[in-house]
Design a protein around this motif. Structure first.
Motif, PDB file in Angstrom:
ATOM      1  N   LEU A  53       0.780  -1.283   0.024  1.00  0.00           N
ATOM      2  CA  LEU A  53       0.088   0.041  -0.103  1.00  0.00           C
ATOM      3  C   LEU A  53       0.943   1.113  -0.071  1.00  0.00           C
ATOM      4  CD1 LEU A  53      -2.511  -1.205   2.454  1.00  0.00           C
ATOM      5  CD2 LEU A  53      -3.223  -0.524   0.353  1.00  0.00           C
ATOM      6  N   ALA A  80       0.997   4.002  -3.069  1.00  0.00           N
ATOM      7  CA  ALA A  80       0.889   5.361  -2.336  1.00  0.00           C
ATOM      8  C   ALA A  80       1.971   6.276  -2.966  1.00  0.00           C
ATOM      9  CB  ALA A  80       0.464   5.536  -0.952  1.00  0.00           C
ATOM     10  N   ALA A  93       1.145  10.097  -3.199  1.00  0.00           N
ATOM     11  CA  ALA A  93       0.521  10.392  -2.208  1.00  0.00           C
ATOM     12  C   ALA A  93       0.984   9.970  -0.828  1.00  0.00           C
ATOM     13  CB  ALA A  93      -0.902   9.370  -2.077  1.00  0.00           C
ATOM     14  N   ALA A  94       2.307   9.499  -0.846  1.00  0.00           N
ATOM     15  CA  ALA A  94       3.141   9.182   0.288  1.00  0.00           C
ATOM     16  C   ALA A  94       4.373   9.784   0.379  1.00  0.00           C
ATOM     17  CB  ALA A  94       3.307   7.919   0.403  1.00  0.00           C
ATOM     18  N   ALA A 114      -3.643   0.601  -3.497  1.00  0.00           N
ATOM     19  CA  ALA A 114      -3.206   1.946  -3.489  1.00  0.00           C
ATOM     20  C   ALA A 114      -3.417   2.801  -5.086  1.00  0.00           C
ATOM     21  CB  ALA A 114      -1.754   2.106  -3.017  1.00  0.00           C
ATOM     22  N   GLU A 115      -3.254   1.946  -6.097  1.00  0.00           N
ATOM     23  CA  GLU A 115      -3.048   2.714  -7.110  1.00  0.00           C
ATOM     24  C   GLU A 115      -4.553   2.935  -7.775  1.00  0.00           C
ATOM     25  OE1 GLU A 115      -0.944   0.026  -9.821  1.00  0.00           O
ATOM     26  OE2 GLU A 115       1.109   0.951  -9.329  1.00  0.00           O
ATOM     27  N   TRP A 140      -7.101   3.672  -5.645  1.00  0.00           N
ATOM     28  CA  TRP A 140      -7.291   4.757  -4.654  1.00  0.00           C
ATOM     29  C   TRP A 140      -6.784   5.889  -5.128  1.00  0.00           C
ATOM     30  CZ3 TRP A 140     -10.798   4.842  -0.716  1.00  0.00           C
ATOM     31  CH2 TRP A 140     -10.919   5.883   0.077  1.00  0.00           C
ATOM     32  N   TRP A 141      -5.652   6.077  -5.451  1.00  0.00           N
ATOM     33  CA  TRP A 141      -4.934   7.260  -5.682  1.00  0.00           C
ATOM     34  C   TRP A 141      -4.743   7.789  -6.989  1.00  0.00           C
ATOM     35  CZ3 TRP A 141      -2.792   5.112  -1.229  1.00  0.00           C
ATOM     36  CH2 TRP A 141      -3.255   5.649   0.177  1.00  0.00           C
TER      37      TRP A 141
END
Length: 124
Positions: A49, A53, A58-59, A119-120, A122-123
């Motif tokens: 995750l 991200a 996103a991270a 994660a992909e 989601w973001w």
């Protein structure tokens, strides 16, 4: 400053590993190391995750140090996995030892890939 993030993550990850291992293992009447298997698979999912991200922007690098290096580094345990597999083989439970190796690698990789895909999705 970076080492503080790693230490902070490890301060949470190490006791979480111990407590999770004990809680999971106490629920199984088996020589199979379910506790170690669980923390390693969960760590692979979290790291997947985090990797997804990071790839999506996103991270931050600080979050990667805190969660990836610190938390996951202390939560997961290759040394205990190796030790428990060796103990199983030496104790005559070679089938369990083989299952531990194959299931840990396959499930861990699957969890990491699933984490990246989640994660992909989601973001991106």
């Amino acid at each position: 400053m970076n080492w503080v993030l790693v230490v902070a993550g490890a301060v949470v990850g190490a006791p979480l590993r111990y407590l999770t291992d004990r809680a999971v293992q106490s629920r199984h009447d088996s020589v199979f190391p379910w506790g170690t298997f669980t923390v390693n698979v969960v760590g692979c999912l979290v790291l997947g995750l985090l990797t997804g991200a990071a790839a999506a922007g996103a991270a931050t690098s600080h979050l990667q140090l805190l969660l990836g290096t610190g938390l996951c580094g202390a939560l997961t345990t290759y040394s205990t996995f190796s030790y428990e597999t060796l103990r199983l083989a030496e104790g005559g439970a070679r089938g369990y030892a083989a299952v531990n190796v194959v299931a840990s690698v396959v499930t861990g990789l699957g969890a990491a890939f699933a984490g990246v895909a989640l994660a992909e999705a989601w973001w991106t």
